[in-house]
Each structure stands twice: as C-alpha cells, then as structure tokens.
Design an enzyme around this catalytic site. Sequence first.
Site, PDB file in Angstrom:
ATOM      1  N   LYS A  13      40.261  45.501  51.550  1.00 40.44           N
ATOM      2  CA  LYS A  13      41.039  45.348  52.785  1.00 40.44           C
ATOM      3  C   LYS A  13      40.835  46.515  53.752  1.00 40.44           C
ATOM      4  CE  LYS A  13      45.101  44.815  50.902  1.00 40.44           C
ATOM      5  NZ  LYS A  13      44.685  44.846  49.487  1.00 40.44           N
ATOM      6  N   ARG A 127      35.061  52.771  39.138  1.00 37.79           N
ATOM      7  CA  ARG A 127      35.117  53.922  40.041  1.00 37.79           C
ATOM      8  C   ARG A 127      35.302  55.225  39.259  1.00 37.79           C
ATOM      9  NH1 ARG A 127      38.847  52.137  45.156  1.00 37.79           N
ATOM     10  NH2 ARG A 127      40.530  52.596  43.671  1.00 37.79           N
TER      11      ARG A 127
END
Length: 217
Positions: A13, A127
Amino acid sequence: MRLVLVGPPGAGKGTQAEFVAAHLSVPKISTGDIFRSNVSQGTPLGVEAKRYMDAGELVPDEVTINMVRDRLAEPDASEGFLLDGFPRTTPQAAALDKLLADLGTALDLVLELVVDDDEVIRRLSGRRTCRGCGKIWHVEFDATTREGICDRCGAELFQRDDDKPETIATRLREYADKTAPLVDYYGAQGKLVGIDATGPVEDVTVRAIDALRSYGG
C-alpha cells in the site's frame, strides 16, 4: 479524485500510494504522517493522542477522525487526496463519509490491493533489517552478497518480530476481522475496485492507473 487505498499488510500500500498520488497530482495522506505531525507540533489533538500512545492504548476513533478532518481541510487537499491507512474499520468509514459530506464532497473510488495470505507471508517473512544502517533486504527478492551481512555497511542483518510468520499470521487475522469488512462496505456503495497486487511493483502500478483511467482518473 478522492481515493482510499485498502489491502492487507504486505500488499504494498505505501509504495502504490506514492505512485498513484503522484500520477493524480494529489497529496498522499497517511494516518501515520498525521499522527507524527500533530504530536511533533504539539497540537491539542496531538497532545491528546500522545497521552493514549504513552499509556500503550489505542487512540480513540474520535481523535483520529478529527485529525483527518483537519488535514483534509488544508488547501492542498481541496482538489483531491489519497488516504492510506484510514479508514481501517467500517465505523471509521462511516465517519469519513459524514466528514466528507460536511465538507460538501464524497469519495470517488476505493482501490483494494488484492493478494493472498501465502504471498503476504512470503513477502514479509523474507525481510531482513540491517542493525547498522537500517536498510531492509529480502532473502528472495533483494538478497545480499553474503548471507546475513549488509552489502551497504557490513553490519549484521536480523528478522524483526513483525516479520516473523507467526506475527504476520496474527496481523492477517486482525485485518480479516476489522479491515476486510470495508470491502463489503464500499462494494455496496459501488465504489470498490480490486487490483491484482502480485508481481513486480511496476506492473501493479500500471494496473492501478489503468483502473483509475476507467473511472476518469
């Protein structure tokens, strides 16, 4: 155009909000930015919000909505905006509708970034964050030359608690419980457009902009 961007954690987003807002030449407005601005400036709403945050409590909807109201009343948002991170619940969405009606306007469109849970877990759990410079790498999409070592500064990489699969699964359940009902809310208004958020960032941006063009954006 007046837009809201919704989607699960890991859908991209923040990245897409930047690109879409730039395409439309409207400000990207995130609740995180609004909170930081009010708290740093010591506004009455910022002081009130900080009181809850310091106590480890959620900031009440009323405070958040009043911050959004003040931000949307600023001159740069008069011709349009993109809201990222708000609303998160259907009561907040209803409050936003009322707020905009009070301002004499309404939302044009809600873009939903659609991605399945397995892809979200794959994206977020891969990550790794550098303890030295803070750069975020990815074991699959942006790997370092030496495993566990930052290519930029040579410091150790680590996996944040937020990026561990069990934590991600909890965040996805919270999203499904609280935020996903927004899809039904805006779908009933005929304002919802779903965008496939899988694949390269650039491809997702193209899909989003193509969807906006279909609606005059």
